[in-house]
Design an enzyme around this catalytic site. Structure first.
Site, PDB file in Angstrom:
ATOM      1  N   ASP A  87       0.924  -1.060   0.000  1.00 54.28           N
ATOM      2  CA  ASP A  87       0.124  -0.046  -0.090  1.00 54.28           C
ATOM      3  C   ASP A  87       0.838   1.186   0.088  1.00 54.28           C
ATOM      4  O   ASP A  87       1.520   1.567   1.046  1.00 54.28           O
ATOM      5  CB  ASP A  87      -0.947   0.119   1.249  1.00 54.28           C
ATOM      6  CG  ASP A  87      -1.929   0.898   0.883  1.00 54.28           C
ATOM      7  OD1 ASP A  87      -1.827   2.284   0.303  1.00 54.28           O
ATOM      8  OD2 ASP A  87      -2.965   0.851   1.644  1.00 54.28           O
TER       9      ASP A  87
ATOM     10  N   ASP B 215      -1.550   5.425  -6.394  1.00 51.03           N
ATOM     11  CA  ASP B 215      -1.920   4.630  -5.289  1.00 51.03           C
ATOM     12  C   ASP B 215      -2.176   3.009  -5.675  1.00 51.03           C
ATOM     13  O   ASP B 215      -2.671   2.759  -6.397  1.00 51.03           O
ATOM     14  CB  ASP B 215      -3.360   5.184  -4.724  1.00 51.03           C
ATOM     15  CG  ASP B 215      -3.472   4.003  -3.408  1.00 51.03           C
ATOM     16  OD1 ASP B 215      -2.836   3.894  -2.881  1.00 51.03           O
ATOM     17  OD2 ASP B 215      -4.969   3.836  -3.623  1.00 51.03           O
TER      18      ASP B 215
END
Length: 425
Positions: A108, A306
């Protein structure tokens, strides 16, 4: 179903063999035996089941090793969590503790701290880290400097604990440290959250590895080793093997790659902001209000890359303009909706290309990065949506489906992100 179970068995056998290789700065890639890249692909056609049985018997996973001790170059295979741990993100194998315990941790780029479910955790999956058996495990107290780096730390005793949220879940963790290794480079004293309690279903079942820019991220804690530089190539989320790669350190990164400057937002310091200046659909630059793309540290507005979001989200006026131009370019085909997608078609279409225009860099997406197709039938949808009507309603997110089969370079020392086409599915 039988063939599917065989494929999973082959995957995990290959995974174990490939990643237990020792030596500094190792590159390991695992291919399906029938893959066009596989040197072990049978010369004569055989059934999938027979080929998997043969590979399991002969133990012939193709391993590719590249090492660079001086340059600290390490490659780590990446797989889609959808196929392995039923998580809509990407995972890498991590060895934690002494002796090592293995976890498939989610990557992440918009989070910092690592979290791992620990023994005694309430609400965690069955795969937990047994801290009792690790000789290098240590719980950190409230006087530890790292305790000031986590959000909302508390001290119910001598241990630094903190609560945080992830998606629709809440997480209670103890601040701890232990060894961690993604490749053959062992990182001693790595600080992470040892999860004690969790609610909801958003937390990756075997933990999360934060690749953001904050002080507790993998990037920051391995700065001496990997120089705050990494890149990844994400395979299609339908890929059954660890065909993607996470490349750690500056050595071995692409020399010829288009880049755009990284922007800093003190209020959201972990996020990788860039300057998106326009979007082209086909040959037409879409008419978008400049304010909808503008970077604003005060409000959090702007554009980020992201790895944890699946489908690109664009703020409402941007999405509407892009979607309408996409529909126009497709032509007179009937538009329908499917779940959260509002631009779907039944039957074949000719989709236009789409180009994200950044400062100094254009990224043109092929059809596979633009359309999500149903596994049954002939429905295809534009794999984007408007930003949710919440705190992130001002944020454009370039998500992992649009990044698939591209090498994405995060070069923090030189304050830049790079993108280059690279098939890894």
């Amino acid at each position: 179903m039988k063939a599917y179970l065989f494929s999973l068995a082959f995957l995990f056998l290959s995974l174990v063999q490939g990643l237990n290789t020792r030596g500094q700065g190792t590159t390991v890639k695992v291919f399906h035996v029938y893959s066009p890249q596989s040197p072990f692909r049978p010369s004569k056609p055989v059934s999938w089941e027979d080929s998997v049985l043969q590979m399991l018997a002969e133990d012939q996973a193709r391993l590719q090793f590249l090492s660079s001790l001086v340059g600290r170059k390490s490659w780590v295979p990446i797989a889609s969590g959808r196929q392995i741990v039923q998580s809509p993100t990407y995972i890498v194998k991590a060895n934690v503790g002494t002796p090592a315990q293995t976890f498939l941790m989610a990557l992440d780029t918009s989070n910092d701290a690592a979290w791992i479910p620990c023994n005694g955790c309430v609400g965690c999956s069955s795969t937990v880290f047994n801290s009792v058996t690790s000789t290098t495990f240590k719980t950190l107290g409230c006087d530890a400097p790292q305790c000031k780096q986590v959000p909302n730390p508390t001290c119910g005793g001598s241990t630094c604990t903190w609560n945080t949220t992830y998606g629709g879940s809440t997480i209670l963790s103890n601040l701890t440290r232990d060894t961690i290794a993604l490749s053959t480079d062992i990182v001693p004293g790595y600080t992470f959250g040892c999860i004690q309690k969790t609610t909801g279903s958003s937390v990756p079942p075997q933990g999360l590895l934060g690749l953001g820019r904050g002080p507790l991220s993998f990037l920051s804690q391995t700065q001496d080793l990997y120089k705050s530089t990494f890149s990844y190539c994400l395979p299609s989320f339908r890929t059954l093997n660890f065909s993607g790669t996470l490349r750690l350190g500056p050595a071995g990164q692409p020399l010829r790659i288009k880049t755009t400057p990284l922007l800093k937002n003190p209020r959201r310091s972990s996020l990788y902001y860039v300057n998106l200046i326009g979007i082209r659909v086909g040959r037409k630059i879409v008419d978008i209000p400049a304010s909808a793309l503008a970077f604003n540290p005060t409000t959090g507005a702007g554009t980020i890359f992201d790895s944890g979001t699946v489908f690109t989200r664009l703020v409402a006026p941007v999405y509407t303009a892009v979607r309408d131009e996409f529909r126009k370019r497709v032509g007179n085909a009937i538009v329908s909706s499917l779940g959260g997608f509002d631009t779907c078609y039944t039957g074949p279409i000719v989709a236009p290309t789409m180009t994200f225009m950044f400062s100094g860099m254009n990224v043109t997406l092929p059809t596979d990065n633009l359309l999500i197709r149903s596994t049954a039938g002939s429905t295809s949808c534009l794999a984007m949506a408007a930003a949710p009507d919440n705190v992130n309603s001002v944020l454009n997110v370039i998500a992992n489906m649009q990044q698939q089969n591209h090498r994405i370079l995060f070069d923090v020392p030189n304050s830049r992100i790079g993108v280059a086409r690279e098939p890894c599915s």
